[in-house]
Enzyme design. Structure first.
Site, short mmCIF file in Angstrom:
data_model
loop_
_atom_site.label_atom_id
_atom_site.label_comp_id
_atom_site.label_asym_id
_atom_site.label_seq_id
_atom_site.Cartn_x
_atom_site.Cartn_y
_atom_site.Cartn_z
N ASP A 1 -54.34 58.17 -70.66
CA ASP A 1 -53.20 57.52 -70.02
C ASP A 1 -53.69 56.15 -69.51
O ASP A 1 -54.90 55.89 -69.48
CB ASP A 1 -52.72 58.41 -68.87
CG ASP A 1 -51.53 57.83 -68.12
OD1 ASP A 1 -50.75 57.09 -68.73
OD2 ASP A 1 -51.39 58.15 -66.93
N ASP B 1 -51.64 53.79 -66.69
CA ASP B 1 -51.34 53.55 -65.27
C ASP B 1 -51.88 54.69 -64.41
O ASP B 1 -51.61 55.85 -64.67
CB ASP B 1 -49.82 53.41 -65.06
CG ASP B 1 -49.30 52.10 -65.62
OD1 ASP B 1 -49.70 51.04 -65.11
OD2 ASP B 1 -48.52 52.14 -66.59
#
Lengths: 314, 312
Positions: free
Chosen positions: A34, A36
């Site tokens: 991922d 953020d």
């Protein structure tokens, strides 16, 4: 057993024994990460993460990034990765707009699309050659005649796409619903988050609740091309020709979007506490499909792990 | 099932909806004498949402009046004020009194007064709804620059800024419900002292050929995010029930007939009140969509309100 059994509480990777660390590092060839809350947080960087990724790349792990955030443009992503010194090609960056393009190509979609999303999102689809309708992009006159004019439309729309739109309004949702009455009109979701962190101390209601309105009104569950969507998982497995999902490590900061997604795909999962989930939230999680195999403070811990194992080997 | 047993309707058993046209003279006679009070929706029943009276409806209303039925119109339409409803009836030579109209904006005002409410209100509704609140002495948060395009986080922050001391959030039909407005409502509701009130709360509304998504869907989003439920004073809200009950003190719910065009808001609501229900198909719902055995199944069905004159 190469990974921690599912019924156990997750272990911090730096609390593993030397032998467990070595086995863990050898148990995967590919990493999906991922962005953020993992590579950076909205308005600040997380120290040491570039070392973590380069340590993994140094061991020959294939690295791709999977984000639910299509509000940022590809150029903005590339610039920030470059600034941090993380090497990643454009094709190794997946966000919902990109995944939807791949999905539409795979199902050989060829028709008109009505879209509720941000400008960067729409431009990805336009660049890929899809024809989009959107709007109304301003407030409508407050009467039923004006509402009818804006939502009843005879264009042959065959897909409705809903992702994050800061300018989402009720006429857009009503219009989407009218198109979806056609039996051949597909419903496609990007990110499905209920609450969405968009800045320091700024969380907004995400697209999830609005998608739920359309799902309930039409009875169409829709295809989800953001995490934790089943269709996104299928695309990744096919695209990378993954035969043994256990040899993939999913790294993320969210229990639902990252851990649940990873588990659903059969990947191993590593939760980092540098973003949207705290240690106490992890400890409070009771649903087994959201429990990661491992956790760490941040991706920086991976650099330490790789170095320790290398030193012990010498 | 349990629900059906507790229902006070005089239609004895929870049977399939009966079409008025299929009833014989005796059954029609029984039906006609089975109620003293009539609650009747307006849009899609008396007149088309976008236009004129539905043919025959004015005569049917006149006939109900002649028969001495207690007639009250229960609308969810605050776009049109109570006065405009009365004028609209008057154009068809129907004399309808202010007291005979139950209207969400007025109901909300009455409720606020009953609570001795004072303070600032954040109101997501039509201009006519807000005008009524203002005319009755309530204070509203000044309008934002509505419809401004949010291009970045900075715009977003200012659009959702909830800096006022708000004591009540009121949501009804807002033709331009937006993410920014929903976010502001959600933030005001973080204060447990702030009242949360809804008017019309239909999940779907008959409109055009079929049903469109209604205000209830957006109210639910605010409720879910805020983690609390509103007092719902329009159909199909529980808050409306005691208000209607006061209007038929002399007769039991089973002697009330509720006429509406929306299965989801009129029929479900009326059944919960224990009223007999008549669904008219002049609003957008067609015969094929009439539920047979769930909460939205009416006791009776007919094409339009005018049938009451034709059949009876």
């Amino acid at each position: 057993m190469e990974s921690a059994p599912n019924d156990q509480r997750p272990e911090h990777i730096l609390k593993l024994s030397q032998e467990q660390r070595r086995r863990f590092l050898n148990s995967f060839d590919r990493v999906f990460s991922d962005i953020d809350g993992v590579v950076w947080c909205m308005e600040y960087d997380i120290p040491g993460v570039a070392d973590g990724y380069s340590a993994l790349q140094g061991m020959g792990k294939e690295l791709s990034f999977i984000t639910n955030n299509s509000v940022r443009s590809m150029e903005q992503y590339e610039r920030r990765f470059q600034k941090l010194g993380i090497k990643v090609g454009e094709s190794e960056l997946w966000h919902p707009a990109q995944s939807i393009v791949e999905y539409l190509r795979r199902i050989k979609f060829d028709g008109l699309i009505y879209i509720i999303a941000s400008e960067p999102f729409k431009s990805v689809l336009r660049k890929a050659g899809f024809q989009l309708l959107d709007g109304p992009n301003e407030f409508i006159k407050e009467n039923f005649g004006s509402l009818a004019k804006h939502i009843f439309d005879r264009e042959p729309v065959r897909a409705v796409i809903l992702d994050v739109d800061f300018n989402l309004t009720s006429p857009k949702v009503l219009r989407a619903h009218i198109y979806l009455r056609h039996p051949d009109c597909l419903l496609i979701h990007g990110a499905t988050d209920t609450m969405l962190p968009v800045g320091n101390d700024l969380r907004i209601i995400g697209p999830g609740p609005f998608q739920k309105i359309l799902v309930e009104a039409t009875g169409k569950p829709g295809a989800t091309l953001g995490k934790p969507g089943k269709e996104l998982g299928e695309i990744l497995l096919q695209h990378y020709n993954i035969r043994d999902p256990k040899r993939v490590l999913m790294i993320g900061d969210m229990l639902e979007q990252d851990v649940q997604f990873g588990r659903q795909c059969g990947f191993q999962t590593l939760l980092v506490l540098s973003g949207g989930c705290t240690l106490s939230e992890l400890r409070a999680e009771s649903s087994p499909e959201r429990l990661p195999d491992y956790y760490a403070d941040s991706v920086a811990d991976l650099a330490k792990l790789v170095n320790d194992v290398a030193k012990a080997h010498v | 099932m349990n629900y059906l047993q507790t229902k006070g309707g005089s239609t004895s058993t929870p049977s399939k909806p009966k079409y008025l046209k299929d009833l014989n003279a005796e059954q029609l006679q029984t039906f006609c004498t089975s109620f003293d009070t009539v609650f009747c929706d307006c849009d899609g029943v008396v007149w088309y949402t976008l236009g004129d009276f539905i043919p025959g409806s004015a005569d049917a209303i006149r006939q109900l009046q002649l028969q001495g039925k207690q007639l009250t119109f229960v609308t969810n339409n605050s776009i049109c004020s109570v006065e405009r409803h009365i004028q609209r009836f008057a154009r068809a030579q129907l004399k309808i009194d202010k007291q005979q109209i139950v209207h969400p904006a007025q109901t909300v005002c009455d409720y606020l007064k009953s609570q001795n409410f004072e303070g600032l209100i954040y109101c997501l509704a039509t201009a006519s709804f807000k005008e009524l609140l203002l005319s009755q002495g309530f204070h509203l948060v000044p309008e934002q620059q509505d419809g401004v395009q949010i291009k970045n986080l900075c715009d977003l922050r200012s659009a959702i800024q909830a800096e006022h001391q708000v004591k009540a959030v009121i949501i009804d039909v807002d033709f331009n419900m937006s993410l920014a407005k929903i976010m502001r409502a959600y933030q005001y509701l973080q204060n447990p002292q702030c009242l949360f009130i809804a008017g019309a709360a239909d999940g779907v509304v008959p409109f055009g050929a079929g049903e469109v998504i209604g205000p209830g869907a957006f109210i639910d989003i605010v409720a879910l995010a805020a983690g609390r439920q509103p007092v719902v004073l329009g159909k199909p809200g529980a808050g409306l029930m005691p208000i209607l009950r006061e209007r038929h003190v002399g007769s039991p719910p089973a002697r009330v007939l509720f006429i509406g065009d929306s299965p989801g808001s009129d029929i479900v609501f009326a059944r919960q009140c224990g009223y007999q229900t008549l669904l008219v198909l002049s609003g957008g719902v067609c015969a094929a969509d009439v539920a047979l055995d769930d909460q939205s199944a009416p006791d009776y069905v007919t094409d339009c309100l005018g049938d009451l004159t034709n059949f009876i």
